[in-house]
Design an enzyme around this catalytic site. Sequence first.
Site, mmCIF file in Angstrom:
data_model
loop_
_atom_site.group_PDB
_atom_site.id
_atom_site.type_symbol
_atom_site.label_atom_id
_atom_site.label_comp_id
_atom_site.label_asym_id
_atom_site.label_seq_id
_atom_site.Cartn_x
_atom_site.Cartn_y
_atom_site.Cartn_z
ATOM 1 N N HIS A 67 -2.030 -2.551 -2.208
ATOM 2 C CA HIS A 67 -3.115 -3.498 -1.936
ATOM 3 C C HIS A 67 -4.381 -3.110 -2.687
ATOM 4 C CE1 HIS A 67 -1.379 -6.095 1.193
ATOM 5 N NE2 HIS A 67 -0.524 -5.092 1.266
ATOM 6 N N PRO A 68 -5.127 -4.109 -3.128
ATOM 7 C CA PRO A 68 -6.379 -3.831 -3.843
ATOM 8 C C PRO A 68 -7.507 -3.506 -2.868
ATOM 9 C CG PRO A 68 -6.111 -6.188 -3.608
ATOM 10 C CD PRO A 68 -4.857 -5.547 -3.039
ATOM 11 N N SER A 84 -4.240 -12.768 -3.351
ATOM 12 C CA SER A 84 -5.342 -11.918 -2.896
ATOM 13 C C SER A 84 -6.693 -12.537 -3.217
ATOM 14 C CB SER A 84 -5.258 -10.528 -3.534
ATOM 15 O OG SER A 84 -4.262 -9.776 -2.910
ATOM 16 N N GLN A 88 -9.431 -13.209 -0.385
ATOM 17 C CA GLN A 88 -10.732 -12.534 -0.393
ATOM 18 C C GLN A 88 -11.878 -13.535 -0.513
ATOM 19 O OE1 GLN A 88 -11.398 -8.855 -2.425
ATOM 20 N NE2 GLN A 88 -9.251 -8.225 -2.274
ATOM 21 N N ILE A 121 -6.585 -5.382 5.651
ATOM 22 C CA ILE A 121 -6.834 -6.285 6.777
ATOM 23 C C ILE A 121 -6.497 -7.685 6.295
ATOM 24 C CG2 ILE A 121 -9.266 -6.697 6.197
ATOM 25 C CD1 ILE A 121 -9.824 -6.608 9.279
ATOM 26 N N CYS A 122 -6.045 -8.509 7.181
ATOM 27 C CA CYS A 122 -5.712 -9.887 6.834
ATOM 28 C C CYS A 122 -7.021 -10.649 6.641
ATOM 29 C CB CYS A 122 -4.849 -10.518 7.922
ATOM 30 S SG CYS A 122 -4.320 -12.182 7.517
#
Length: 173
Positions: A67-68, A84, A88, A121-122
């Site tokens: 994950h970034p 992503s 974000q 985290i979602c």
Amino acid sequence: MDIRAVNDLSFEEFVNIFGNLVEKCPIVAATVWSERPFGSFTALEKAIHDFIDHLPQSGKEGLLRCHPDLAGRDLQRGTLTQESRVEQVAAGLDALGSEEASRMERLNDEYKQRFGFPFVICARMNDKATILHQMTERCQNEPALETLRGIEEVKKISSLRLHSIILVDTPRL
């Protein structure tokens, strides 16, 4: 796409479509493909979650490492995966003020130093204020607990991504 169409996909098609349900981990889709046919959306989702849950600790940490950073260089450079980026941006992480951005960068670094993987985290289920609050709180967790929390967040992310691809059958009245 419905579950019947999913079951008809070749291995290559399946991995191409579902390969980023778990960020940059097409091995999840590749492994789950062999469990076809899926009787329902829920069965496919369960197969994905079961695969994740049965990974050894090192495998779980590996998934988290894929994950970034939230609001990190990849977002700024435009190099995030499409999924992503959408997540974000929806959480407002592309619109941080300078103080928020500095705090996010510091917390990302502190978290990775403590746990050895990025904070997960979602984002679609949170906003930037909640994410910053959670980062602060979760930096205090024990490593084993934080791995579990991160994996639960990965499963939420994968479920939402799956929902965006597959039409879920609804009962007819």
